[in-house]
Motif scaffolding. Structure first.
Motif, PDB file in Angstrom:
ATOM      1  N   SER A   1       0.836  -1.216   0.000  1.00  8.85           N
ATOM      2  CA  SER A   1       0.000   0.000   0.000  1.00  8.85           C
ATOM      3  C   SER A   1       0.861   1.253   0.000  1.00  8.85           C
ATOM      4  CB  SER A   1      -0.945   0.012   1.198  1.00  8.85           C
ATOM      5  OG  SER A   1      -1.922  -0.987   1.066  1.00  8.85           O
ATOM      6  N   ASP A   2       1.939   1.231   0.792  1.00  6.94           N
ATOM      7  CA  ASP A   2       2.863   2.373   0.807  1.00  6.94           C
ATOM      8  C   ASP A   2       3.484   2.585  -0.574  1.00  6.94           C
ATOM      9  OD1 ASP A   2       2.467   3.074   3.450  1.00  6.94           O
ATOM     10  OD2 ASP A   2       4.201   1.950   4.199  1.00  6.94           O
ATOM     11  N   LYS A   3       3.887   1.493  -1.202  1.00  5.50           N
ATOM     12  CA  LYS A   3       4.483   1.580  -2.538  1.00  5.50           C
ATOM     13  C   LYS A   3       3.465   2.156  -3.527  1.00  5.50           C
ATOM     14  CE  LYS A   3       6.356  -1.271  -6.250  1.00  5.50           C
ATOM     15  NZ  LYS A   3       6.546  -2.628  -6.743  1.00  5.50           N
ATOM     16  N   THR A   4       2.249   1.636  -3.475  1.00 11.41           N
ATOM     17  CA  THR A   4       1.201   2.133  -4.366  1.00 11.41           C
ATOM     18  C   THR A   4       0.926   3.608  -4.102  1.00 11.41           C
ATOM     19  OG1 THR A   4       0.203  -0.066  -4.404  1.00 11.41           O
ATOM     20  CG2 THR A   4      -1.177   1.753  -5.138  1.00 11.41           C
ATOM     21  N   LEU A   5       0.928   3.996  -2.853  1.00  9.65           N
ATOM     22  CA  LEU A   5       0.702   5.393  -2.483  1.00  9.65           C
ATOM     23  C   LEU A   5       1.807   6.282  -3.048  1.00  9.65           C
ATOM     24  CD1 LEU A   5      -0.963   7.461  -0.886  1.00  9.65           C
ATOM     25  CD2 LEU A   5       0.394   6.880   1.120  1.00  9.65           C
ATOM     26  N   ARG A   6       3.050   5.850  -2.927  1.00  9.97           N
ATOM     27  CA  ARG A   6       4.166   6.636  -3.478  1.00  9.97           C
ATOM     28  C   ARG A   6       4.030   6.760  -4.999  1.00  9.97           C
ATOM     29  NH1 ARG A   6       6.857   3.586   0.319  1.00  9.97           N
ATOM     30  NH2 ARG A   6       7.652   2.099  -1.214  1.00  9.97           N
ATOM     31  N   GLU A   7       3.699   5.647  -5.671  1.00  3.14           N
ATOM     32  CA  GLU A   7       3.535   5.681  -7.132  1.00  3.14           C
ATOM     33  C   GLU A   7       2.390   6.614  -7.531  1.00  3.14           C
ATOM     34  OE1 GLU A   7       2.935   1.577  -8.113  1.00  3.14           O
ATOM     35  OE2 GLU A   7       5.070   1.077  -7.942  1.00  3.14           O
ATOM     36  N   THR A   8       1.303   6.534  -6.790  1.00  3.85           N
ATOM     37  CA  THR A   8       0.147   7.396  -7.087  1.00  3.85           C
ATOM     38  C   THR A   8       0.499   8.857  -6.865  1.00  3.85           C
ATOM     39  OG1 THR A   8      -1.357   5.609  -6.460  1.00  3.85           O
ATOM     40  CG2 THR A   8      -2.280   7.818  -6.553  1.00  3.85           C
ATOM     41  N   ASN A   9       1.252   9.144  -5.809  1.00  2.00           N
ATOM     42  CA  ASN A   9       1.694  10.527  -5.560  1.00  2.00           C
ATOM     43  C   ASN A   9       2.563  11.030  -6.718  1.00  2.00           C
ATOM     44  OD1 ASN A   9       0.442  11.216  -3.149  1.00  2.00           O
ATOM     45  ND2 ASN A   9       2.035  10.266  -1.912  1.00  2.00           N
ATOM     46  N   GLU A  10       3.448  10.168  -7.210  1.00  4.53           N
ATOM     47  CA  GLU A  10       4.301  10.549  -8.339  1.00  4.53           C
ATOM     48  C   GLU A  10       3.456  10.807  -9.589  1.00  4.53           C
ATOM     49  OE1 GLU A  10       7.451  11.620 -10.657  1.00  4.53           O
ATOM     50  OE2 GLU A  10       7.320  11.482  -8.497  1.00  4.53           O
ATOM     51  N   LYS A  11       2.482   9.929  -9.827  1.00  2.84           N
ATOM     52  CA  LYS A  11       1.599  10.126 -10.985  1.00  2.84           C
ATOM     53  C   LYS A  11       0.807  11.424 -10.837  1.00  2.84           C
ATOM     54  CE  LYS A  11       1.070   5.225 -12.112  1.00  2.84           C
ATOM     55  NZ  LYS A  11       0.159   4.080 -12.101  1.00  2.84           N
ATOM     56  N   LEU A  12       0.362  11.706  -9.639  1.00  3.55           N
ATOM     57  CA  LEU A  12      -0.371  12.950  -9.384  1.00  3.55           C
ATOM     58  C   LEU A  12       0.519  14.159  -9.659  1.00  3.55           C
ATOM     59  CD1 LEU A  12      -2.840  14.478  -8.345  1.00  3.55           C
ATOM     60  CD2 LEU A  12      -1.953  14.165  -6.035  1.00  3.55           C
ATOM     61  N   ARG A  13       1.755  14.080  -9.218  1.00  6.52           N
ATOM     62  CA  ARG A  13       2.687  15.182  -9.455  1.00  6.52           C
ATOM     63  C   ARG A  13       2.894  15.382 -10.960  1.00  6.52           C
ATOM     64  NH1 ARG A  13       7.810  16.174 -10.503  1.00  6.52           N
ATOM     65  NH2 ARG A  13       8.447  14.012 -10.639  1.00  6.52           N
ATOM     66  N   GLN A  14       3.072  14.280 -11.691  1.00  6.55           N
ATOM     67  CA  GLN A  14       3.242  14.373 -13.150  1.00  6.55           C
ATOM     68  C   GLN A  14       1.990  14.957 -13.803  1.00  6.55           C
ATOM     69  OE1 GLN A  14       5.962  13.855 -14.916  1.00  6.55           O
ATOM     70  NE2 GLN A  14       7.126  13.290 -13.099  1.00  6.55           N
ATOM     71  N   THR A  15       0.821  14.537 -13.325  1.00  6.70           N
ATOM     72  CA  THR A  15      -0.438  15.056 -13.869  1.00  6.70           C
ATOM     73  C   THR A  15      -0.553  16.550 -13.615  1.00  6.70           C
ATOM     74  OG1 THR A  15      -1.505  12.908 -13.542  1.00  6.70           O
ATOM     75  CG2 THR A  15      -2.950  14.796 -13.812  1.00  6.70           C
ATOM     76  N   ASP A  16      -0.147  16.984 -12.417  1.00  6.87           N
ATOM     77  CA  ASP A  16      -0.160  18.417 -12.100  1.00  6.87           C
ATOM     78  C   ASP A  16       0.758  19.189 -13.045  1.00  6.87           C
ATOM     79  OD1 ASP A  16      -1.984  18.255 -10.040  1.00  6.87           O
ATOM     80  OD2 ASP A  16      -0.475  18.162  -8.448  1.00  6.87           O
ATOM     81  N   ILE A  17       1.926  18.623 -13.301  1.00  7.27           N
ATOM     82  CA  ILE A  17       2.872  19.274 -14.212  1.00  7.27           C
ATOM     83  C   ILE A  17       2.270  19.385 -15.609  1.00  7.27           C
ATOM     84  CG2 ILE A  17       5.096  18.980 -15.385  1.00  7.27           C
ATOM     85  CD1 ILE A  17       6.128  17.750 -12.715  1.00  7.27           C
ATOM     86  N   LYS A  18       1.681  18.288 -16.080  1.00  6.86           N
ATOM     87  CA  LYS A  18       1.067  18.301 -17.417  1.00  6.86           C
ATOM     88  C   LYS A  18      -0.086  19.293 -17.482  1.00  6.86           C
ATOM     89  CE  LYS A  18       2.132  13.546 -18.793  1.00  6.86           C
ATOM     90  NZ  LYS A  18       1.558  12.228 -19.089  1.00  6.86           N
ATOM     91  N   ALA A  19      -0.908  19.309 -16.438  1.00  2.46           N
ATOM     92  CA  ALA A  19      -2.050  20.231 -16.422  1.00  2.46           C
ATOM     93  C   ALA A  19      -1.557  21.672 -16.497  1.00  2.46           C
ATOM     94  CB  ALA A  19      -2.904  20.014 -15.171  1.00  2.46           C
ATOM     95  N   GLY A  20      -0.506  21.996 -15.755  1.00  2.00           N
ATOM     96  CA  GLY A  20       0.052  23.346 -15.802  1.00  2.00           C
ATOM     97  C   GLY A  20       0.567  23.686 -17.185  1.00  2.00           C
ATOM     98  N   HIS A  21       1.227  22.709 -17.809  1.00  2.00           N
ATOM     99  CA  HIS A  21       1.759  22.908 -19.156  1.00  2.00           C
ATOM    100  C   HIS A  21       0.620  23.189 -20.144  1.00  2.00           C
ATOM    101  CE1 HIS A  21       4.151  22.287 -22.752  1.00  2.00           C
ATOM    102  NE2 HIS A  21       3.284  21.369 -23.144  1.00  2.00           N
ATOM    103  N   TYR A  22      -0.417  22.389 -20.069  1.00  2.00           N
ATOM    104  CA  TYR A  22      -1.529  22.582 -21.003  1.00  2.00           C
ATOM    105  C   TYR A  22      -2.305  23.864 -20.701  1.00  2.00           C
ATOM    106  CZ  TYR A  22      -0.740  18.102 -23.184  1.00  2.00           C
ATOM    107  OH  TYR A  22      -0.197  17.071 -23.871  1.00  2.00           O
ATOM    108  N   GLU A  23      -2.378  24.238 -19.456  1.00  2.00           N
ATOM    109  CA  GLU A  23      -3.043  25.498 -19.130  1.00  2.00           C
ATOM    110  C   GLU A  23      -2.278  26.675 -19.738  1.00  2.00           C
ATOM    111  OE1 GLU A  23      -3.384  25.491 -14.875  1.00  2.00           O
ATOM    112  OE2 GLU A  23      -5.139  24.185 -14.906  1.00  2.00           O
TER     113      GLU A  23
END
Length: 163
Positions: free
Chosen positions: A100-122
């Motif tokens: 669960s911790d590993k999945t949480l870390r991976e999800t946090n990383e994906k969220l961070r990448q999604t935030d970066i992409k969203a900012g780029h597209y904005e």
């Protein structure tokens, strides 16, 4: 001939304005999709955090049972069997907590990448909107010039006909 050139420029400006509008709509849809993905990832993080808390509470509870089982182990063979069972369950829960911790870390990383992409597209959407506004301004200016040129041509024709 000059009017044909102006008409062609106006048509080209119209096409560019339509293309910019289309790209703007496409990027706006992409931003919305990324924001929805972002929300889903945040919900998944919340769920995983809650599950992790529950698992940690369960681990603590089982560790308490293990301690109790160790105290009573001298009294009966049943206590030894229960202790082994609890140890296995504890190990499984610890493994599950680690996963669960590993999945949480991976999800946090994906969220961070999604935030970066969203900012780029904005930023892209904003740039395209500015470009569209500039093209619309140019189009309006060219339309005014075209109307003025037509009026001047009509005035000139009337003047020639009057001669």
């Amino acid at each position: 001939m000059a009017l044909d050139g102006i008409k062609q420029k106006m048509l080209a400006l119209n096409v560019k304005a339509e293309e910019a509008e289309s790209k703007n709509e496409e990027l706006t849809a992409k931003v919305k999709t990324l924001e929805q993905e972002n929300l889903a990832k945040e919900q998944e993080i919340t769920s995983l955090s809650h599950r992790n808390q529950l698992l940690e509470a369960e681990v603590e509870k089982l560790e308490g049972h293990v301690k109790e089982a160790k105290v009573g182990m001298n009294d009966s063979a049943q206590a030894a069997t229960q202790n082994e069972s609890l140890q296995r369950r504890l190990q499984l829960l610890e493994d599950e907590a680690e996963e669960s911790d590993k999945t949480l870390r991976e999800t946090n990383e994906k969220l961070r990448q999604t935030d970066i992409k969203a900012g780029h597209y904005e930023r892209k959407v904003q740039a395209l909107e500015e470009s569209r506004d500039q093209w619309e301004t140019k189009y309006e200016e060219m339309s005014k010039k075209y109307a003025e040129a037509n009026k001047a041509l009509e005035d000139f024709r009337r003047e020639i006909e009057g001669l």
